[in-house]
Design an enzyme around this catalytic site. Structure first.
Site, PDB file in Angstrom:
ATOM      1  N   ASP A   1      32.039  15.362  66.301  1.00  0.00           N
ATOM      2  CA  ASP A   1      33.180  14.397  65.532  1.00  0.00           C
ATOM      3  C   ASP A   1      33.116  14.982  63.855  1.00  0.00           C
ATOM      4  O   ASP A   1      33.703  13.574  63.643  1.00  0.00           O
ATOM      5  CB  ASP A   1      32.004  12.339  65.868  1.00  0.00           C
ATOM      6  CG  ASP A   1      32.505  12.281  67.011  1.00  0.00           C
ATOM      7  OD1 ASP A   1      33.168  12.811  67.704  1.00  0.00           O
ATOM      8  OD2 ASP A   1      31.765  11.615  67.604  1.00  0.00           O
TER       9      ASP A   1
ATOM     10  N   HIS B   1      33.462  40.922  50.604  1.00  0.00           N
ATOM     11  CA  HIS B   1      33.941  39.712  51.706  1.00  0.00           C
ATOM     12  C   HIS B   1      32.071  38.811  51.600  1.00  0.00           C
ATOM     13  O   HIS B   1      32.113  37.898  51.621  1.00  0.00           O
ATOM     14  CB  HIS B   1      35.140  39.733  52.426  1.00  0.00           C
ATOM     15  CG  HIS B   1      36.498  40.105  52.522  1.00  0.00           C
ATOM     16  ND1 HIS B   1      36.705  40.128  53.619  1.00  0.00           N
ATOM     17  CD2 HIS B   1      37.223  39.974  51.302  1.00  0.00           C
ATOM     18  CE1 HIS B   1      38.271  40.590  52.974  1.00  0.00           C
ATOM     19  NE2 HIS B   1      37.933  40.139  51.506  1.00  0.00           N
TER      20      HIS B   1
ATOM     21  N   GLU C   1      42.467  41.434  38.449  1.00  0.00           N
ATOM     22  CA  GLU C   1      41.009  42.125  38.801  1.00  0.00           C
ATOM     23  C   GLU C   1      40.126  42.924  39.424  1.00  0.00           C
ATOM     24  O   GLU C   1      40.298  43.462  40.304  1.00  0.00           O
ATOM     25  CB  GLU C   1      40.682  40.744  40.064  1.00  0.00           C
ATOM     26  CG  GLU C   1      41.973  40.806  41.391  1.00  0.00           C
ATOM     27  CD  GLU C   1      41.691  40.177  42.295  1.00  0.00           C
ATOM     28  OE1 GLU C   1      40.835  40.275  43.089  1.00  0.00           O
ATOM     29  OE2 GLU C   1      42.316  39.277  43.002  1.00  0.00           O
TER      30      GLU C   1
ATOM     31  N   HIS D   1      45.680  33.051  47.401  1.00  0.00           N
ATOM     32  CA  HIS D   1      46.737  34.498  47.905  1.00  0.00           C
ATOM     33  C   HIS D   1      48.256  33.706  47.766  1.00  0.00           C
ATOM     34  O   HIS D   1      48.525  32.956  48.765  1.00  0.00           O
ATOM     35  CB  HIS D   1      45.904  34.892  48.733  1.00  0.00           C
ATOM     36  CG  HIS D   1      44.914  36.020  48.747  1.00  0.00           C
ATOM     37  ND1 HIS D   1      44.584  36.858  49.476  1.00  0.00           N
ATOM     38  CD2 HIS D   1      44.229  36.240  47.581  1.00  0.00           C
ATOM     39  CE1 HIS D   1      43.491  37.538  48.868  1.00  0.00           C
ATOM     40  NE2 HIS D   1      43.100  36.662  48.211  1.00  0.00           N
TER      41      HIS D   1
ATOM     42  N   GLU E   1      37.570  39.528  36.345  1.00  0.00           N
ATOM     43  CA  GLU E   1      39.042  38.752  37.647  1.00  0.00           C
ATOM     44  C   GLU E   1      39.434  37.281  36.303  1.00  0.00           C
ATOM     45  O   GLU E   1      38.346  36.543  36.469  1.00  0.00           O
ATOM     46  CB  GLU E   1      38.351  38.421  39.087  1.00  0.00           C
ATOM     47  CG  GLU E   1      40.120  37.753  39.337  1.00  0.00           C
ATOM     48  CD  GLU E   1      40.023  37.420  41.092  1.00  0.00           C
ATOM     49  OE1 GLU E   1      38.507  37.338  41.303  1.00  0.00           O
ATOM     50  OE2 GLU E   1      40.610  37.429  41.779  1.00  0.00           O
TER      51      GLU E   1
ATOM     52  N   HIS F   1      47.175  39.238  43.015  1.00  0.00           N
ATOM     53  CA  HIS F   1      47.746  38.542  43.882  1.00  0.00           C
ATOM     54  C   HIS F   1      48.501  37.502  43.276  1.00  0.00           C
ATOM     55  O   HIS F   1      47.951  36.906  41.873  1.00  0.00           O
ATOM     56  CB  HIS F   1      47.018  38.695  44.931  1.00  0.00           C
ATOM     57  CG  HIS F   1      46.387  37.456  44.645  1.00  0.00           C
ATOM     58  ND1 HIS F   1      45.695  36.417  45.091  1.00  0.00           N
ATOM     59  CD2 HIS F   1      44.368  37.944  44.181  1.00  0.00           C
ATOM     60  CE1 HIS F   1      44.434  35.610  44.091  1.00  0.00           C
ATOM     61  NE2 HIS F   1      43.439  37.262  43.741  1.00  0.00           N
TER      62      HIS F   1
ATOM     63  N   ASP G   1      41.381  31.523  40.500  1.00  0.00           N
ATOM     64  CA  ASP G   1      40.817  32.506  40.589  1.00  0.00           C
ATOM     65  C   ASP G   1      39.495  33.281  39.347  1.00  0.00           C
ATOM     66  O   ASP G   1      40.056  34.156  39.070  1.00  0.00           O
ATOM     67  CB  ASP G   1      40.788  33.549  41.561  1.00  0.00           C
ATOM     68  CG  ASP G   1      41.099  34.236  42.924  1.00  0.00           C
ATOM     69  OD1 ASP G   1      39.367  34.493  42.693  1.00  0.00           O
ATOM     70  OD2 ASP G   1      41.172  35.131  43.568  1.00  0.00           O
TER      71      ASP G   1
ATOM     72  N   ASP H   1      32.501  35.407  42.202  1.00  0.00           N
ATOM     73  CA  ASP H   1      33.896  35.191  42.133  1.00  0.00           C
ATOM     74  C   ASP H   1      34.447  33.593  43.214  1.00  0.00           C
ATOM     75  O   ASP H   1      33.756  33.716  43.705  1.00  0.00           O
ATOM     76  CB  ASP H   1      34.632  36.163  43.330  1.00  0.00           C
ATOM     77  CG  ASP H   1      35.254  36.425  43.863  1.00  0.00           C
ATOM     78  OD1 ASP H   1      36.759  35.562  42.868  1.00  0.00           O
ATOM     79  OD2 ASP H   1      36.578  37.249  43.970  1.00  0.00           O
TER      80      ASP H   1
ATOM     81  N   HIS I   1      40.614  48.390  46.373  1.00  0.00           N
ATOM     82  CA  HIS I   1      41.812  47.241  46.734  1.00  0.00           C
ATOM     83  C   HIS I   1      42.570  46.953  45.534  1.00  0.00           C
ATOM     84  O   HIS I   1      42.852  47.989  44.691  1.00  0.00           O
ATOM     85  CB  HIS I   1      40.755  44.847  46.602  1.00  0.00           C
ATOM     86  CG  HIS I   1      39.660  45.555  45.242  1.00  0.00           C
ATOM     87  ND1 HIS I   1      40.631  44.815  43.862  1.00  0.00           N
ATOM     88  CD2 HIS I   1      38.144  45.523  45.544  1.00  0.00           C
ATOM     89  CE1 HIS I   1      39.518  44.380  43.358  1.00  0.00           C
ATOM     90  NE2 HIS I   1      38.401  45.560  44.140  1.00  0.00           N
TER      91      HIS I   1
ATOM     92  N   ARG J   1      33.450  43.613  39.028  1.00  0.00           N
ATOM     93  CA  ARG J   1      34.338  42.728  39.176  1.00  0.00           C
ATOM     94  C   ARG J   1      34.651  41.813  38.158  1.00  0.00           C
ATOM     95  O   ARG J   1      34.075  41.842  37.878  1.00  0.00           O
ATOM     96  CB  ARG J   1      34.734  42.443  40.564  1.00  0.00           C
ATOM     97  CG  ARG J   1      36.911  42.296  40.712  1.00  0.00           C
ATOM     98  CD  ARG J   1      37.430  41.846  41.868  1.00  0.00           C
ATOM     99  NE  ARG J   1      36.220  41.208  42.907  1.00  0.00           N
ATOM    100  CZ  ARG J   1      35.549  40.672  44.183  1.00  0.00           C
ATOM    101  NH1 ARG J   1      34.638  41.883  43.902  1.00  0.00           N
ATOM    102  NH2 ARG J   1      35.291  39.624  44.129  1.00  0.00           N
TER     103      ARG J   1
ATOM    104  N   TYR K   1      32.877  49.792  42.824  1.00  0.00           N
ATOM    105  CA  TYR K   1      31.576  49.643  43.903  1.00  0.00           C
ATOM    106  C   TYR K   1      30.993  51.156  44.644  1.00  0.00           C
ATOM    107  O   TYR K   1      31.404  51.213  44.577  1.00  0.00           O
ATOM    108  CB  TYR K   1      32.227  48.512  45.388  1.00  0.00           C
ATOM    109  CG  TYR K   1      33.348  47.354  44.832  1.00  0.00           C
ATOM    110  CD1 TYR K   1      32.649  46.385  44.403  1.00  0.00           C
ATOM    111  CD2 TYR K   1      34.651  47.887  44.963  1.00  0.00           C
ATOM    112  CE1 TYR K   1      33.677  45.086  43.634  1.00  0.00           C
ATOM    113  CE2 TYR K   1      35.789  47.097  44.362  1.00  0.00           C
ATOM    114  CZ  TYR K   1      34.937  45.505  43.723  1.00  0.00           C
ATOM    115  OH  TYR K   1      35.659  45.116  43.412  1.00  0.00           O
TER     116      TYR K   1
HETATM  117  N1  GLY Z   1      38.559  34.887  45.780  1.00  0.00           N
HETATM  118  C1  GLY Z   1      39.706  35.410  46.407  1.00  0.00           C
HETATM  119  C2  GLY Z   1      39.989  37.054  45.497  1.00  0.00           C
HETATM  120  O1  GLY Z   1      40.141  37.709  44.699  1.00  0.00           O
HETATM  121  O2  GLY Z   1      41.163  37.379  45.998  1.00  0.00           O
HETATM  122 MN    MN Z   2      41.952  37.406  43.846  1.00  0.00          MN
HETATM  123 MN    MN Z   3      38.636  36.165  43.355  1.00  0.00          MN
END
Ligand code: GLY
Ligand code: MN
Ligand code: MN
Length: 463
Positions: A38, A245, A410, A367, A433, A360, A273, A262, A356, A431, A414
């Site tokens: 539920d 991730h 960002e 995103h 960002e 974005h 973000d 993050d 990466h 990172r 790593y």
């Molecule tokens: N937090 C998702 C990204 O940085 O793309």
């Molecule tokens: Mn991002």
């Molecule tokens: Mn992010």
């Protein structure tokens, strides 16, 4: 700032003017999602629907006609249900509150949709974002077709509404930018809070775990009115930062290690973000400092490349150049083996430590929608061989940045343990960002209420 219906009415009018004669657009909001038995996941409206209505109740659909007329189907008033689930706007109030032309109970949608589609030329709906919608549209069209012998015309064309809406959403108006700045500020303060909590607790000899920092973030988001996280927060202590991730889990946060967070809140439908990486106890070790300074320099280069007229890919290319040189300088990449900076970039040898992209689009979705290819040059296709996969990749000219676009910047680094990598850098994941609004002369970083400089971070963690 509460969005006035006129903002949404103006967006509907702009969209209607692009539907072409005989065009009808159908935009349902998001379905509710069951969690287990539920329990439901917290409800989140569909971003396209919200963009055009500002309406956040479930079970609603907007129908928009090329002549500017709009119909809304929404939950009917129902005292019994409202006692359990909360007040509903209802169709009657929807007309005045939301400024739509006509509104009906959602129970009438199946009967009225064929009516909306009869004698029209083209039906527009989002192709990719609403599971099952294409089949529903087919069903409504079948009902219209059953009446063609009575002289009714059935739309002969189906088109993807995302193509129009993505382009509109890519350019943020002042109302959207104001909301995004506020979301960014809340998130920045949440990062400061998590950093200071980490240093304070470790100094006091208290245990700190990833979920403690997650709780600090959430506390700060909610206490400033954010409705939700914009995405699942990453709180990664030590080696976990090298898992791109990773989620906030239970690992201990230890003095001497870095923490990568993050995390960003969603405020009034808009995402922020932010990533920051900081020493758990407030002081960078020499190797952490070197690696961090490199990522920061790469971000500086990417920020400088974020300006109107530049391409979306330029900040990435600028960041990669700095990172690749730094990898050679720090001994992460061996110059004997990989050769010059240009060779490292050409062969994508840097991808071992930076895998990466540098950003974005950001907006209602973290995103966010919007083409990464310049529309006027979309037919200029070239082929490039990826040196890592040996596969041919089709490349189109990257999007030209214009004022009002919002993107993240960002870069990261790593380092997983390996015999050919200096041990001091093992398990370091960094990172940085920030969220950037493209302006007339460059870009505005809206997330800098949380600092990025080494001395600034150490200072605030001492405070
Ligand atoms: N937090 C998702 C990204 O940085 O793309
Ligand atoms: Mn991002
Ligand atoms: Mn992010």
């Amino acid at each position: 700032m509460t969005p006035s219906p006129s903002i949404h009415a103006a967006r509907r009018a702009r969209l209607a003017s692009q539907l072409g004669e005989g065009g009808v657009a159908i935009i349902p909001t998001a379905p509710e999602a069951a969690r287990n038995r539920d329990s439901h996941h917290p409800y989140r409206h569909d971003s396209y629907f919200f963009y055009l209505t500002g309406f956040t109740e479930p079970h609603a659909t907007l129908v928009l006609f090329a002549n500017g007329e709009s119909w809304l189907f929404c939950q009917p008033k129902d005292l019994e249900r409202e006692i359990w689930d909360g007040i509903r706007l209802g169709p009657e109030a929807a007309v005045t509150e939301l400024g739509v032309t006509r509104a009906w109970s959602s129970t009438e949608r199946e009967a009225r949709l064929p009516e909306a589609l009869a004698n029209q030329r083209c039906v527009w709906f989002p192709f990719a974002t609403h599971e099952g919608l294409a089949n529903q549209v087919d069903g409504w069209l079948q009902t219209v077709r059953a009446r063609v012998r009575m002289g009714v015309l059935c739309p002969s064309e189906q088109r993807d509404l995302c193509a129009l809406l993505d382009e509109m959403r890519l350019f943020k108006d002042e109302h959207e930018l104001d909301t995004m700045r506020r979301a960014a500020r809340i998130s920045a303060h949440a990062h400061v809070r998590a950093m200071q909590y980490s240093a304070r607790m470790l100094r006091a000899g208290q245990e700190v775990r990833e979920y403690h920092l997650d709780a600090e973030l959430m506390h700060e988001f909610r206490r400033h009115g954010s409705q939700s996280v914009a995405y699942t927060s990453i709180v990664a202590a030590g080696a976990n930062a090298c898992v791109l991730h990773y989620r906030a889990d239970a690992a201990p946060v230890r003095a001497g290690e870095l923490v990568l967070i993050d995390a960003g809140c969603e405020l009034d439908g808009y995402a922020s973000d932010i990533t920051r990486t900081f020493p758990a106890n407030g002081t960078f070790s020499p190797a952490q400092r070197d690696a961090y300074a490199l990522v920061l320099a790469s971000q500086d280069a990417a920020v400088a490349a974020t300006r109107p007229g530049a391409r979306f890919s330029d900040p990435h290319d600028a960041a990669v150049r700095v990172l690749a040189q730094g990898m050679l300088d720090l001994g992460l990449l061996n110059a004997q083996q990989h050769g010059s900076l240009d060779a490292v970039i050409e062969q994508r040898a840097y991808a071992r430590f930076y895998m990466h992209r540098t950003g974005h689009w950001l907006g209602m979705d973290v995103h966010d929608c919007g083409s990464y290819v310049e529309p006027s040059e979309a037919d200029q296709v070239t082929t490039r061989r990826d040196p890592l996969t040996q596969q041919d990749v089709l490349v189109r000219p990257s999007r030209v940045l214009r004022p009002g676009m919002v993107l993240t910047i960002e870069p990261g680094l790593y380092v997983r343990p390996a015999d050919d990598v200096p041990k001091d850098f093992w398990h370091i994941g960094i990172r940085i960002e920030d969220d950037a609004v493209v302006t007339a002369s460059g870009c505005e970083l809206i997330t800098r209420d949380v600092p990025v400089g080494i001395a600034h971070i150490e200072d605030l963690m001492r405070a």
